[in-house]
Design a protein around this motif. Sequence first.
Motif, PDB file in Angstrom:
ATOM      1  N   ARG A  63       0.816  -1.207   0.000  1.00  0.00           N
ATOM      2  CA  ARG A  63       0.000   0.000   0.000  1.00  0.00           C
ATOM      3  C   ARG A  63       0.853   1.261   0.000  1.00  0.00           C
ATOM      4  O   ARG A  63       2.081   1.208   0.117  1.00  0.00           O
ATOM      5  N   ASP A  64       0.183   2.385  -0.132  1.00  0.00           N
ATOM      6  CA  ASP A  64       0.825   3.691  -0.244  1.00  0.00           C
ATOM      7  C   ASP A  64       1.754   3.944   0.943  1.00  0.00           C
ATOM      8  O   ASP A  64       1.396   3.714   2.104  1.00  0.00           O
ATOM      9  N   ALA A  65       2.942   4.447   0.647  1.00  0.00           N
ATOM     10  CA  ALA A  65       3.916   4.752   1.696  1.00  0.00           C
ATOM     11  C   ALA A  65       3.381   5.771   2.689  1.00  0.00           C
ATOM     12  O   ALA A  65       3.799   5.790   3.859  1.00  0.00           O
ATOM     13  N   ARG A  66       2.453   6.596   2.268  1.00  0.00           N
ATOM     14  CA  ARG A  66       1.932   7.652   3.146  1.00  0.00           C
ATOM     15  C   ARG A  66       1.294   7.070   4.408  1.00  0.00           C
ATOM     16  O   ARG A  66       1.256   7.727   5.447  1.00  0.00           O
ATOM     17  N   GLU A  67       0.798   5.834   4.350  1.00  0.00           N
ATOM     18  CA  GLU A  67       0.219   5.230   5.540  1.00  0.00           C
ATOM     19  C   GLU A  67       1.245   5.112   6.661  1.00  0.00           C
ATOM     20  O   GLU A  67       0.885   5.101   7.847  1.00  0.00           O
ATOM     21  N   GLY A 112      -2.039  10.995  10.230  1.00  0.00           N
ATOM     22  CA  GLY A 112      -2.986  12.023   9.810  1.00  0.00           C
ATOM     23  C   GLY A 112      -2.295  12.939   8.823  1.00  0.00           C
ATOM     24  O   GLY A 112      -1.621  12.488   7.887  1.00  0.00           O
ATOM     25  N   PRO A 113      -2.379  14.250   9.009  1.00  0.00           N
ATOM     26  CA  PRO A 113      -1.719  15.177   8.083  1.00  0.00           C
ATOM     27  C   PRO A 113      -0.239  15.425   8.400  1.00  0.00           C
ATOM     28  O   PRO A 113       0.459  16.094   7.639  1.00  0.00           O
ATOM     29  N   VAL A 114       0.250  14.863   9.517  1.00  0.00           N
ATOM     30  CA  VAL A 114       1.595  15.182   9.996  1.00  0.00           C
ATOM     31  C   VAL A 114       2.604  14.134   9.526  1.00  0.00           C
ATOM     32  O   VAL A 114       2.434  12.931   9.757  1.00  0.00           O
ATOM     33  N   ARG A 115       3.684  14.577   8.863  1.00  0.00           N
ATOM     34  CA  ARG A 115       4.754  13.673   8.463  1.00  0.00           C
ATOM     35  C   ARG A 115       5.565  13.274   9.684  1.00  0.00           C
ATOM     36  O   ARG A 115       6.004  14.135  10.460  1.00  0.00           O
ATOM     37  N   VAL A 116       5.774  11.957   9.862  1.00  0.00           N
ATOM     38  CA  VAL A 116       6.533  11.458  11.004  1.00  0.00           C
ATOM     39  C   VAL A 116       7.794  10.718  10.564  1.00  0.00           C
ATOM     40  O   VAL A 116       8.595  10.305  11.405  1.00  0.00           O
ATOM     41  N   VAL A 117       7.971  10.507   9.269  1.00  0.00           N
ATOM     42  CA  VAL A 117       9.162   9.863   8.715  1.00  0.00           C
ATOM     43  C   VAL A 117       9.942  10.913   7.927  1.00  0.00           C
ATOM     44  O   VAL A 117       9.343  11.673   7.159  1.00  0.00           O
ATOM     45  N   PRO A 118      11.255  11.003   8.100  1.00  0.00           N
ATOM     46  CA  PRO A 118      12.025  12.014   7.372  1.00  0.00           C
ATOM     47  C   PRO A 118      11.821  11.908   5.861  1.00  0.00           C
ATOM     48  O   PRO A 118      11.737  10.801   5.311  1.00  0.00           O
ATOM     49  N   GLU A 119      11.750  13.030   5.223  1.00  0.00           N
ATOM     50  CA  GLU A 119      11.630  13.078   3.770  1.00  0.00           C
ATOM     51  C   GLU A 119      12.794  12.315   3.139  1.00  0.00           C
ATOM     52  O   GLU A 119      13.954  12.483   3.524  1.00  0.00           O
TER      53      GLU A 119
END
Length: 343
Positions: free
Chosen positions: A280-284, A289-296
């Motif tokens: 599935r999508d990496a965004r999961e 929610g809307p907050v990035r928790v994994v470094p770009e």
Amino acid sequence: MSTFRSIEWKGDRLVLLDQRRIPEAKVFLELTAPEEVAAAIREMAVRGAPAIGAAAAFGVVLAARRGEALAEADALLRASRPTAVNLFWALDRMKRVWEGYSGAAQALVQALEAEALKIAEEDVAANKAIGRHALELIPDEARILHHCNTGSLATVDYGTALGIIRIAHEAGKKVHAFLDETRPRLQGARLSAWELRELGIPHTVIADGASGHVMQKFGIDLVVVGADRIAASGDTANKIGTYNLAIAARHHGVPFYVAAPTSTVDLETPSGAAIPIEERDARELTHCGPVRVVPEGSPVYNPAFDVTPAELISAIVTEAGIAYPPYEKSLPALVRKAQGGHP
């Protein structure tokens, strides 16, 4: 005790309880086209192998009502999610109705609707039978560990593994469910906890990584999980994290049970190695929610399922009875029994 259905057919539309909105809100989707059903499956507004199968069956009915090409609707629905065998099982049943049909269009719509309703009602009956068969496995006072969500939200009604907990509770057994939160989409924390609260069943939500500690500290009596596909060998694909849980259960001597209808048993797939695993999508993983928790820029691997080897599974509970090892013999016998043949 509150009851609800995640799927209801209203004659001209399919109504789904949108599982993406729970527990914040109880929102129902009204779908009138097969592409809407496919999107609901793909985006996990409806999820759980039996629920996916039933929803897809009604997607075919909607296509027929609209006069659309059924082969195209069938292909669209088959592509929505690859791992849950119930999706293909239900669509195969619908295809046997429409393939080669040459009669009146309205009669075909009625025949397809009847078959989809039969699939849905068979699911409810199967879930209740699974729960009744499992009663012998559950002590009168039981601490039960459950992963993901396999209740009414994952089926047409009652549920498989969570349905076992519900039926044990209704039978007067003193059960307490420990619910893995089930990352990354939190089906245990959001959905299973919501269901058990609605039903008045004692429960505690735990972090996925706490399962071994909980077994050690509280003395879990059994683990019960669902399945999205069971190979002929007994190897079982289920929500990611199930395999880890089975390993912890084996170490602590805790029985590990799988609950699923025989429609989830895929005798054409010899072992778990042949089961396709959806990614599935990496965004999961990268976002909460809307907050990035994994470094770009950090790579992500996000499989939706894993495969638990048969040797870690104590028994598989179906509507036709309980399968014990060796599963190569017991599973075909139960499938035959469910289909009306001799076990």
